[in-house]
Design an enzyme around this catalytic site. Structure first.
Site, PDB file in Angstrom:
ATOM      1  N   TYR A  66       0.830  -1.214   0.000  1.00 23.43           N
ATOM      2  CA  TYR A  66       0.000   0.000   0.000  1.00 23.43           C
ATOM      3  C   TYR A  66       0.862   1.261   0.000  1.00 23.43           C
ATOM      4  CZ  TYR A  66      -4.417  -2.318  -0.084  1.00 23.43           C
ATOM      5  OH  TYR A  66      -5.491  -3.055  -0.517  1.00 23.43           O
ATOM      6  N   GLN A 100     -15.530   4.519  -6.574  1.00 22.79           N
ATOM      7  CA  GLN A 100     -14.939   3.287  -6.036  1.00 22.79           C
ATOM      8  C   GLN A 100     -13.448   3.509  -5.819  1.00 22.79           C
ATOM      9  OE1 GLN A 100     -16.658  -0.345  -8.354  1.00 22.79           O
ATOM     10  NE2 GLN A 100     -16.816   1.408  -9.708  1.00 22.79           N
ATOM     11  N   ASN A 101     -12.932   4.641  -6.289  1.00 25.24           N
ATOM     12  CA  ASN A 101     -11.486   4.871  -6.250  1.00 25.24           C
ATOM     13  C   ASN A 101     -11.025   5.326  -4.873  1.00 25.24           C
ATOM     14  OD1 ASN A 101     -11.688   4.236  -8.900  1.00 25.24           O
ATOM     15  ND2 ASN A 101     -11.451   6.319  -9.673  1.00 25.24           N
ATOM     16  N   HIS A 118     -15.073   2.741  -1.340  1.00 24.31           N
ATOM     17  CA  HIS A 118     -14.053   1.752  -0.962  1.00 24.31           C
ATOM     18  C   HIS A 118     -12.916   2.355  -0.154  1.00 24.31           C
ATOM     19  CE1 HIS A 118     -15.481  -0.944  -4.560  1.00 24.31           C
ATOM     20  NE2 HIS A 118     -16.279  -1.028  -3.510  1.00 24.31           N
ATOM     21  N   CYS A 126      -6.209   2.321  13.384  1.00 28.37           N
ATOM     22  CA  CYS A 126      -5.778   1.248  14.274  1.00 28.37           C
ATOM     23  C   CYS A 126      -6.906   0.236  14.443  1.00 28.37           C
ATOM     24  CB  CYS A 126      -5.396   1.840  15.630  1.00 28.37           C
ATOM     25  SG  CYS A 126      -5.142   0.579  16.883  1.00 28.37           S
ATOM     26  N   CYS A 129      -7.978   0.476  18.496  1.00 30.72           N
ATOM     27  CA  CYS A 129      -8.608   1.637  19.149  1.00 30.72           C
ATOM     28  C   CYS A 129      -9.178   2.630  18.144  1.00 30.72           C
ATOM     29  CB  CYS A 129      -7.625   2.336  20.091  1.00 30.72           C
ATOM     30  SG  CYS A 129      -6.369   3.297  19.223  1.00 30.72           S
ATOM     31  N   CYS A 150      -2.043   2.730  21.336  1.00 32.56           N
ATOM     32  CA  CYS A 150      -2.331   1.495  22.069  1.00 32.56           C
ATOM     33  C   CYS A 150      -1.458   0.315  21.660  1.00 32.56           C
ATOM     34  CB  CYS A 150      -3.807   1.128  21.894  1.00 32.56           C
ATOM     35  SG  CYS A 150      -4.166   0.381  20.299  1.00 32.56           S
ATOM     36  N   GLY A 187     -15.454   4.659 -16.436  1.00 33.68           N
ATOM     37  CA  GLY A 187     -14.280   3.791 -16.266  1.00 33.68           C
ATOM     38  C   GLY A 187     -14.365   2.743 -15.179  1.00 33.68           C
ATOM     39  N   THR A 188     -15.457   1.970 -15.201  1.00 36.60           N
ATOM     40  CA  THR A 188     -15.510   0.839 -14.271  1.00 36.60           C
ATOM     41  C   THR A 188     -15.930  -0.422 -15.014  1.00 36.60           C
ATOM     42  OG1 THR A 188     -16.497  -0.061 -12.237  1.00 36.60           O
ATOM     43  CG2 THR A 188     -17.881   1.441 -13.511  1.00 36.60           C
TER      44      THR A 188
END
Ligand code: BJW
Ligand code: ZN
Length: 248
Positions: A66, A100-101, A118, A126, A129, A150, A187-188
């Protein structure tokens, strides 16, 4: 591009517009789509990286993936399609962007009314918490993203397969679709649910539904109009048409 008369009339008279966007919207900004020849899932299977079990099994690897995508997205700019959608807000009573992006490019283009189905890759939270973190605020212990509050695991604020969509955002998107006069799909592939219900709700509510895509998708045959081509080229032409037609 010459638009059909019926569509031009809708552009002139519509008040409430829903723009439903997918990865193809950002392709011209340089962000890879998911499916298709150059798509992310061609090289990586979603079950290996983009799901909760994969994250729990190997948070270091999933989080690094990511971070890598964030680095790509940060360097990309909104394209003329994003700016055209932002400009639509000046010409209709209400424009709701249901995206959706996760790349936040609609925000960066200046759109206001954005519903992110999304999630958003720039945010993290987290698991223990619920504290939210921007990507540059996260601390790592042995490559694991750890909450300073935490000590829990921090995950990207995106929706993986098998996870529910944020309920309040979904409710708002559903209502916007059920009460719009025009729905523009951009564009999907239209294969991921429940997101793909959005244009169907609009259709059921008698809205005029247009699909913009470089090739027909699962949704195209159910639309009133399919516009074949790149969204970064077609959307500015639609805005041009609106400006020429509307008598300000
Ligand atoms: C251009 C272009 C240019 C290129 N111009 N066009 C009902 C039926 C069947 C299955 C289900 C169902 N309900 C739920 C499911 C299961 C599942 C699902 O949909 N599975 C199907 C795929 C089989 N859905 C879920 O799990 C969802 N959750 C859910 O339903 O919760 C309830 C539940 C809870 C518990 C148990 C069970 C259910 C969650 C879905 C989450 C999707 N997440 C992802 C990843 C986000 C994070 C990340 O990025 O890592 O979201 S998957 C990925 O797909 C991403 C996208 O938003 C999403 C949609 O993809 P998109 O945007 O359409 O991209 P592409 O690549 O597919 O298409 C690009 C298009 O652009 C192409 O058509 C090109 O031609 C076009 N294009 N350049 C115009 N320049
Ligand atoms: Zn915490």
């Amino acid at each position: 591009m010459k638009f059909p008369k019926e569509f031009r009339q809708i552009l002139q008279n519509a008040e409430k517009v829903v723009v439903f966007t997918g990865a193809g919207m950002s392709a011209e900004s340089g962000i890879p789509t998911f499916r298709g020849e150059d798509g992310i899932w061609k090289k990586l299977r979603p079950e290996e990286l983009a799901n909760f079990n994969a994250f729990m099994k190997n948070p270091e690897l999933v989080f690094e993936w990511y971070q890598h995508r964030r680095n790509i997205i940060e360097k990309c700019e909104p394209n003329p399609g994003h700016y055209a959608i932002a400009e639509m807000e000046k010409h209709f009573k209400k424009v709701t962007i249901v995206t959706q992006n996760i790349d936040a490019l609609h925000h960066r283009a200046g759109s206001k009314n954005i519903l992110e189905l999304h999630g958003n890759i720039t945010r993290n939270y987290c698991l223990s918490c619920n504290t939210f973190y921007n990507s540059n605020e996260i601390k790592f212990i042995e490559r694991k993203p750890i909450c300073e509050n935490c000590g829990g695991l921090v995950r990207p604020d995106v929706v993986w397969f098998g996870e529910g969509l944020p309920q309040d955002i979904w409710n708002e998107a559903e209502q916007a679709a059920k009460f719009c006069d025009l729905c523009i799909i951009v564009g999907t592939s239209g294969v991921v649910y429940p997101a793909a219900y959005i244009p169907m709700y609009a259709k059921e509510a008698n809205a005029y539904v247009v699909d913009i895509n470089i090739s027909p998708s699962e949704l195209s045959s159910r639309c009133d109009l399919f516009l074949s081509g790149k969204s970064g080229e077609i959307l500015p032409l639609i805005v041009e048409e609106i400006k020429n037609m509307k008598d300000y």
